[in-house]
Design a protein around this motif. Structure first.
Motif, mmCIF file in Angstrom:
data_model
loop_
_atom_site.group_PDB
_atom_site.id
_atom_site.type_symbol
_atom_site.label_atom_id
_atom_site.label_comp_id
_atom_site.label_asym_id
_atom_site.label_seq_id
_atom_site.Cartn_x
_atom_site.Cartn_y
_atom_site.Cartn_z
ATOM 1 N N ASP A 145 0.819 -1.209 0.000
ATOM 2 C CA ASP A 145 0.000 0.000 0.000
ATOM 3 C C ASP A 145 0.864 1.276 0.000
ATOM 4 N N LEU A 146 2.123 1.155 0.358
ATOM 5 C CA LEU A 146 3.029 2.304 0.366
ATOM 6 C C LEU A 146 3.807 2.460 -0.944
ATOM 7 N N LEU A 147 3.626 1.535 -1.857
ATOM 8 C CA LEU A 147 4.440 1.487 -3.069
ATOM 9 C C LEU A 147 4.313 2.749 -3.928
ATOM 10 N N ILE A 148 3.109 3.225 -4.128
ATOM 11 C CA ILE A 148 2.908 4.410 -4.972
ATOM 12 C C ILE A 148 3.554 5.634 -4.332
ATOM 13 N N GLU A 149 3.409 5.786 -3.030
ATOM 14 C CA GLU A 149 4.043 6.906 -2.338
ATOM 15 C C GLU A 149 5.566 6.793 -2.411
ATOM 16 N N PHE A 150 6.076 5.580 -2.245
ATOM 17 C CA PHE A 150 7.522 5.343 -2.362
ATOM 18 C C PHE A 150 8.021 5.765 -3.743
ATOM 19 N N MET A 151 7.273 5.385 -4.769
ATOM 20 C CA MET A 151 7.666 5.718 -6.132
ATOM 21 C C MET A 151 7.721 7.233 -6.338
ATOM 22 N N SER A 152 6.834 7.960 -5.690
ATOM 23 C CA SER A 152 6.781 9.409 -5.897
ATOM 24 C C SER A 152 7.985 10.132 -5.302
ATOM 25 N N VAL A 153 8.635 9.532 -4.298
ATOM 26 C CA VAL A 153 9.818 10.170 -3.707
ATOM 27 C C VAL A 153 11.125 9.564 -4.208
ATOM 28 N N LEU A 154 11.054 8.460 -4.916
ATOM 29 C CA LEU A 154 12.265 7.753 -5.330
ATOM 30 C C LEU A 154 13.135 8.578 -6.280
ATOM 31 N N ASP A 155 12.560 9.172 -7.305
ATOM 32 C CA ASP A 155 13.358 9.908 -8.284
ATOM 33 C C ASP A 155 14.041 11.134 -7.680
ATOM 34 N N PRO A 156 13.305 12.006 -6.949
ATOM 35 C CA PRO A 156 13.999 13.161 -6.357
ATOM 36 C C PRO A 156 15.056 12.731 -5.331
ATOM 37 N N PHE A 157 14.767 11.665 -4.603
ATOM 38 C CA PHE A 157 15.745 11.167 -3.641
ATOM 39 C C PHE A 157 16.979 10.615 -4.355
ATOM 40 N N GLY A 158 16.766 9.956 -5.499
ATOM 41 C CA GLY A 158 17.887 9.466 -6.295
ATOM 42 C C GLY A 158 18.775 10.604 -6.776
ATOM 43 N N ASP A 159 18.153 11.729 -7.159
ATOM 44 C CA ASP A 159 18.935 12.890 -7.561
ATOM 45 C C ASP A 159 19.765 13.422 -6.392
#
Length: 166
Positions: A145-159
């Motif tokens: 259930d947290l997967l979509i929220e995780f995906m939304s922060v993954l790219d900026p966090f990767g940067d």
């Protein structure tokens, strides 16, 4: 649109001597990729094989670390483009999205591993990416259930990781 000989020469220089891909050389000289490819093919037909000159230049004076860094940079550009494509596609489910990200992370890890001896600082990035990959798997298996929220922060966090670990 007609381009000057100076533009053709600049594109050739960026491709051969600056080590840019043909795509990047075309972008930086404001030339369409098809035009750049046509110029490269025409030059080869006339006996000026840009690829052979590029390899010769690399072997004669290119620093191996610079070459490895360029390869890694080219891969990261493709990595980011693929990430953007995955984010922009709405018709895939969270599970499939995580599988795609895991596969992408695996390709990244393999690329980094191959250059680790030449570029020791990239090992920090590889470890960080591996941690993100493990976290994505954990979330997929235990907290979907947290997967979509995780995906939304993954790219900026990767940067952020990329910037901090350079």
């Amino acid at each position: 649109m007609a381009h000057s000989q100076a533009t053709k020469d600049e594109l050739r220089k960026k491709y051969i001597f600056d080590g840019l891909s043909l795509t990047m050389a075309a972008v930086t000289t404001d030339v369409g990729y098809a035009t750049a490819q046509r110029w490269k093919n025409q030059a080869a037909d006339a006996g000026d094989d840009w690829d052979k000159v590029k390899v010769a230049h690399t072997m004669a004076g290119g620093d191996l670390e610079d070459i490895s860094r360029q390869i890694l940079t080219d891969f990261i550009i493709q990595f980011k483009a693929t990430m953007e494509s995955i984010k922009a596609t709405d018709d895939i489910g969270p599970g499939q999205r995580v599988e795609m990200l895991t596969s992408l992370a695996d390709a990244y890890n393999k690329t980094v591993a191959s250059s680790r001896k030449l570029l020791p600082e990239t090992s920090k990035l590889a470890i960080a990416l591996q941690v993100l990959e493990l976290l994505a798997k954990y979330i997929q298996e235990h907290k979907p259930d947290l997967l979509i929220e995780f995906m939304s922060v993954l790219d900026p966090f990767g940067d952020l990781i990329s910037k901090e670990l350079k």
